[in-house]
Each structure stands twice: as structure tokens, then as C-alpha cells.
Design a protein around this motif. Structure first.
Motif, mmCIF file in Angstrom:
data_model
loop_
_atom_site.group_PDB
_atom_site.id
_atom_site.type_symbol
_atom_site.label_atom_id
_atom_site.label_comp_id
_atom_site.label_asym_id
_atom_site.label_seq_id
_atom_site.Cartn_x
_atom_site.Cartn_y
_atom_site.Cartn_z
ATOM 1 N N HIS A 194 9.373 4.366 -5.964
ATOM 2 C CA HIS A 194 8.795 4.320 -4.609
ATOM 3 C C HIS A 194 9.612 5.212 -3.667
ATOM 4 O O HIS A 194 10.747 5.609 -3.977
ATOM 5 C CB HIS A 194 8.768 2.883 -4.088
ATOM 6 C CG HIS A 194 10.109 2.245 -3.938
ATOM 7 N ND1 HIS A 194 10.954 2.527 -2.901
ATOM 8 C CD2 HIS A 194 10.771 1.348 -4.722
ATOM 9 C CE1 HIS A 194 12.065 1.831 -3.017
ATOM 10 N NE2 HIS A 194 11.993 1.108 -4.132
ATOM 11 N N LEU A 195 9.029 5.486 -2.511
ATOM 12 C CA LEU A 195 9.670 6.386 -1.548
ATOM 13 C C LEU A 195 10.114 5.654 -0.287
ATOM 14 O O LEU A 195 10.185 6.243 0.790
ATOM 15 C CB LEU A 195 8.711 7.535 -1.195
ATOM 16 C CG LEU A 195 8.270 8.408 -2.377
ATOM 17 C CD1 LEU A 195 7.291 9.472 -1.919
ATOM 18 C CD2 LEU A 195 9.472 9.049 -3.051
ATOM 19 N N LEU A 196 10.425 4.376 -0.421
ATOM 20 C CA LEU A 196 10.938 3.601 0.706
ATOM 21 C C LEU A 196 12.428 3.864 0.855
ATOM 22 O O LEU A 196 13.167 3.893 -0.131
ATOM 23 C CB LEU A 196 10.697 2.104 0.494
ATOM 24 C CG LEU A 196 9.254 1.663 0.247
ATOM 25 C CD1 LEU A 196 9.197 0.146 0.099
ATOM 26 C CD2 LEU A 196 8.335 2.133 1.349
ATOM 27 N N SER A 239 10.887 -5.519 0.833
ATOM 28 C CA SER A 239 10.175 -4.357 0.294
ATOM 29 C C SER A 239 10.558 -4.100 -1.157
ATOM 30 O O SER A 239 9.703 -3.762 -1.996
ATOM 31 C CB SER A 239 10.481 -3.118 1.136
ATOM 32 O OG SER A 239 10.106 -3.316 2.482
ATOM 33 N N LYS A 242 2.204 1.635 -3.579
ATOM 34 C CA LYS A 242 1.162 2.044 -4.532
ATOM 35 C C LYS A 242 0.790 3.515 -4.357
ATOM 36 O O LYS A 242 0.520 4.221 -5.334
ATOM 37 C CB LYS A 242 -0.087 1.184 -4.339
ATOM 38 C CG LYS A 242 0.055 -0.253 -4.799
ATOM 39 C CD LYS A 242 -1.211 -1.032 -4.442
ATOM 40 C CE LYS A 242 -1.074 -2.503 -4.716
ATOM 41 N NZ LYS A 242 -2.267 -3.269 -4.264
ATOM 42 N N ASN A 243 0.768 3.964 -3.109
ATOM 43 C CA ASN A 243 0.358 5.337 -2.812
ATOM 44 C C ASN A 243 1.516 6.322 -2.793
ATOM 45 O O ASN A 243 1.334 7.495 -2.429
ATOM 46 C CB ASN A 243 -0.381 5.382 -1.469
ATOM 47 C CG ASN A 243 -1.663 4.574 -1.489
ATOM 48 O OD1 ASN A 243 -2.342 4.525 -2.512
ATOM 49 N ND2 ASN A 243 -1.995 3.944 -0.369
ATOM 50 N N ARG A 244 2.720 5.831 -3.146
ATOM 51 C CA ARG A 244 3.929 6.672 -3.159
ATOM 52 C C ARG A 244 4.143 7.376 -1.816
ATOM 53 O O ARG A 244 4.460 8.562 -1.754
ATOM 54 C CB ARG A 244 3.862 7.717 -4.282
ATOM 55 C CG ARG A 244 3.659 7.182 -5.693
ATOM 56 C CD ARG A 244 4.801 6.235 -6.124
ATOM 57 N NE ARG A 244 4.844 6.017 -7.555
ATOM 58 C CZ ARG A 244 4.094 5.124 -8.218
ATOM 59 N NH1 ARG A 244 3.242 4.370 -7.548
ATOM 60 N NH2 ARG A 244 4.212 4.978 -9.528
ATOM 61 N N GLN A 245 3.956 6.627 -0.743
ATOM 62 C CA GLN A 245 4.161 7.189 0.594
ATOM 63 C C GLN A 245 5.599 6.963 1.046
ATOM 64 O O GLN A 245 6.135 5.857 0.883
ATOM 65 C CB GLN A 245 3.219 6.523 1.600
ATOM 66 C CG GLN A 245 1.765 6.901 1.458
ATOM 67 C CD GLN A 245 0.908 6.158 2.470
ATOM 68 O OE1 GLN A 245 0.226 5.194 2.139
ATOM 69 N NE2 GLN A 245 0.957 6.608 3.714
ATOM 70 N N PRO A 246 6.234 7.954 1.643
ATOM 71 C CA PRO A 246 7.586 7.743 2.179
ATOM 72 C C PRO A 246 7.538 6.856 3.411
ATOM 73 O O PRO A 246 6.622 6.961 4.229
ATOM 74 C CB PRO A 246 8.053 9.157 2.531
ATOM 75 C CG PRO A 246 6.810 9.959 2.682
ATOM 76 C CD PRO A 246 5.775 9.341 1.795
ATOM 77 N N PHE A 247 8.527 5.982 3.530
ATOM 78 C CA PHE A 247 8.546 5.062 4.670
ATOM 79 C C PHE A 247 9.961 4.512 4.837
ATOM 80 O O PHE A 247 10.605 4.139 3.860
ATOM 81 C CB PHE A 247 7.562 3.908 4.440
ATOM 82 C CG PHE A 247 7.249 3.117 5.679
ATOM 83 C CD1 PHE A 247 6.495 3.661 6.708
ATOM 84 C CD2 PHE A 247 7.709 1.816 5.817
ATOM 85 C CE1 PHE A 247 6.200 2.934 7.841
ATOM 86 C CE2 PHE A 247 7.417 1.078 6.953
ATOM 87 C CZ PHE A 247 6.656 1.641 7.977
ATOM 88 N N GLU A 257 0.826 -1.208 0.000
ATOM 89 C CA GLU A 257 0.000 0.000 0.000
ATOM 90 C C GLU A 257 0.861 1.259 0.000
ATOM 91 O O GLU A 257 0.557 2.238 -0.683
ATOM 92 C CB GLU A 257 -0.943 -0.006 1.204
ATOM 93 C CG GLU A 257 -2.073 -1.027 1.102
ATOM 94 C CD GLU A 257 -2.913 -0.840 -0.148
ATOM 95 O OE1 GLU A 257 -3.360 0.302 -0.410
ATOM 96 O OE2 GLU A 257 -3.107 -1.830 -0.886
ATOM 97 N N LYS A 258 1.937 1.254 0.782
ATOM 98 C CA LYS A 258 2.853 2.411 0.812
ATOM 99 C C LYS A 258 3.432 2.670 -0.584
ATOM 100 O O LYS A 258 3.545 3.810 -1.034
ATOM 101 C CB LYS A 258 3.999 2.156 1.793
ATOM 102 C CG LYS A 258 3.580 1.921 3.236
ATOM 103 C CD LYS A 258 3.313 3.190 3.968
ATOM 104 C CE LYS A 258 3.067 2.922 5.450
ATOM 105 N NZ LYS A 258 2.511 4.114 6.133
#
Length: 295
Positions: free
Chosen positions: A248-250, A236, A185-190, A182-183
């Protein structure tokens, strides 16, 4: 065979219930909360709402079921929560296990306890069944204490240690892999830990391993885990590759940089050669498990 399963609304417990029903067992699923499953159309399924740390309601449940087998998969399993709420962690993970053992003793039920590689300190990695526990968190300590109680049980027992369980939830909350998907797909930093080693375990494999123990009534300690050794960040990256997302922003961080409340073993993971030899356990690769999870 009548099997009493705790934690049936949980991620692992739900897969255990599904596997045992598929194997034709009479399954009595239990949880503190109401039934979340869709198994109630199966004639061999029965749900019992019970708190296994409550001696009185647990006694009534066992008197009703009189189980041949107990699979104890229920637990307070988030290490940070256990560190913060140690009294609750003890009541659930240690006192609750002891209450289950006392009730199982009355019916001479075979007892299967689900444990973790977090009982080890992480200095060595790829732990074998005979390695001595040395937990570095309160969660690990409660699981170690519960293991010791199980080992004193007189009517047949097995301890199943596992590591970093993942898969597609049948119901209820997700797990690390579904959360990371989900992170991404939503381009959330983590931030994701890049220096801890685990042997990620596909949840259906874990349920199959438990079913094999029940079939053979195999006693002792068994490591039931995956065969690949990976860090959470490597997992990940595999999720991102599967989803075909390169931007992605991981971000990889060390265990010390991540600063979790409870300490985690740096080198976790479990050696599964005993399970392969004695239970004919054959886990899928992480790549296969990941595909089944995200498909």
C-alpha cells in the motif's frame, strides 16, 4: 416508547434507529434531507423531514410526536468545516441543541445527547466522565457548549461521549475505515496521522450503549467507546493486513506534518469503565469491528 431521533440519515443515527426498532420502540427518525433508509416497512418507523435548528418546524414536529425520549445524534461534525464556518457550526451544534431541549421540556422527554472526546485538549488521554472539558477546536467548543446546555435540562438527561466511530454504513457516506480501505485497494498514496491516540468505536456498539441508556433511563455522562487505544495509522495498517495488501501507499505523518485546519487532541480516547459497570456495556475489539466492517 416513542423515541425522536435527530440525524437519522447520518452514520450513527441510522444505527441508532435500527437498534431502537429492533428493541421494539416507536421510532420517529428525523433529518433535514429526505428519508434515505429502508426502514419504512417497519410499522414502528416514521420519518419526519425537519431542520432541528428551525424553531418553527421543530415545534410542529414535537407537537406531532410528543416523544418520551429524544436521541440527539445530529450535528455538524467535521472539525475543519466547523473551523471554517463557525456561524453554521454554532447554529447547528449549539442553537439547534438548545431548540431541541426547549421543545423536549414541553413533553418532559428524557434527553440523550451525543458528544465526543474532542471536547478535551488531548494532554492527558483516556478521559473519564468527570474530567473537565478544554477543547482545542471550534468543533470541540460547540460540543462543550451544547453539553453545558444539556446539563441544565430539568427532565432527565444523558450525555454520551464517543471517539472515532467506524463501521459499515447502512446508507450514505462512509467513514475513515471504509475510506482507507478504498485507498489501499486502489493503491492510492495517502498520509495518515501516526501520533494521535484514539479509542475507535464500532458503530453498532455505540448504538447498543445508547439503547442500554434508554432501557435503564440512566442519567448522567457516559463514555461509550472502544476498548483498544490506537493511532489512525495503526488502524490503517490493520485494514491493510485484513485486505492482505503489503504494498500500500499509506505513509505515517505526525499531527503537525498533516496540517489540518482544526486542531485535534493529541491524546484522545475515553475510559469506559463506568459504562461497563453501570450499563453492562461490552464493546467488541477493534479487530472484530474491523472484520464486521470490511467483510
Amino acid at each position: 416508547m416513542k423515541v425522536f431521533v435527530t440525524g437519522a440519515n447520518g452514520f450513527v443515527g441510522s444505527y441508532v434507529v435500527a437498534q431502537l426498532l429492533a428493541d421494539g420502540h416507536e421510532v420517529y427518525a428525523s433529518s433535514r434531507t429526505g428519508d434515505l433508509s429502508s426502514f419504512n416497512t417497519n410499522k414502528n418507523y416514521r420519518f419526519i423531514q425537519v431542520d432541528f435548528s428551525d424553531p418553527f418546524s421543530l415545534h410542529d414536529a414535537f407537537e406531532f410526536v410528543q416523544p418520551d425520549m429524544v436521541v440527539h445524534s445530529g450535528a455538524m461534525s467535521k472539525p475543519d468545516d466547523c473551523e471554517l464556518k463557525q456561524s453554521d457550526a454554532f447554529d447547528t451544534n449549539v442553537f439547534g441543541t438548545v431548540q431541541l431541549l426547549l421543545n423536549a421540556e414541553a413533553y418532559k422527554s428524557f434527553f440523550i445527547y451525543l458528544s465526543t472526546d474532542f471536547i478535551f485538549d488531548g494532554n492527558k488521554g483516556m478521559y473519564k466522565e468527570e474530567d473537565k472539558p478544554s477543547p482545542v477546536s471550534y468543533y470541540g467548543k460547540t460540543k462543550t457548549d451544547a453539553e453545558e446546555a444539556v446539563m441544565e435540562y430539568q427532565h432527565g438527561w444523558a450525555i454520551v461521549r464517543t471517539s472515532f466511530v467506524y463501521g459499515k454504513p447502512l446508507y450514505g457516506r462512509g467513514n475513515f475505515i471504509t475510506m482507507i480501505a478504498e485507498k489501499i485497494k486502489n493503491r492510492q498514496p495517502f498520509n495518515v496521522v501516526s501520533d494521535q491516540l484514539r479509542t475507535p468505536t464500532y458503530v453498532a456498539d455505540l448504538a447498543n450503549g445508547i439503547a442500554a441508556i434508554i432501557k435503564q433511563k440512566a442519567g448522567g455522562v457516559f463514555n461509550i467507546a472502544g476498548k483498544d487505544i490506537l493511532t489512525p495509522f495503526e488502524m490503517s495498517e490493520a485494514v491493510a493486513a485484513y485486505l492482505d495488501v503489503s504494498d500500500h501507499l499509506l505513509s505515517p505523518v505526525t499531527k503537525d506534518e498533516f496540517k489540518e485546519l482544526a486542531q485535534r487532541p493529541l491524546k484522545g480516547g475515553l475510559d469506559i469503565n463506568k459504562a461497563i459497570s453501570e450499563l453492562q456495556y461490552q464493546p467488541v475489539s477493534f479487530s472484530e469491528g474491523l472484520t464486521d466492517t470490511l467483510r
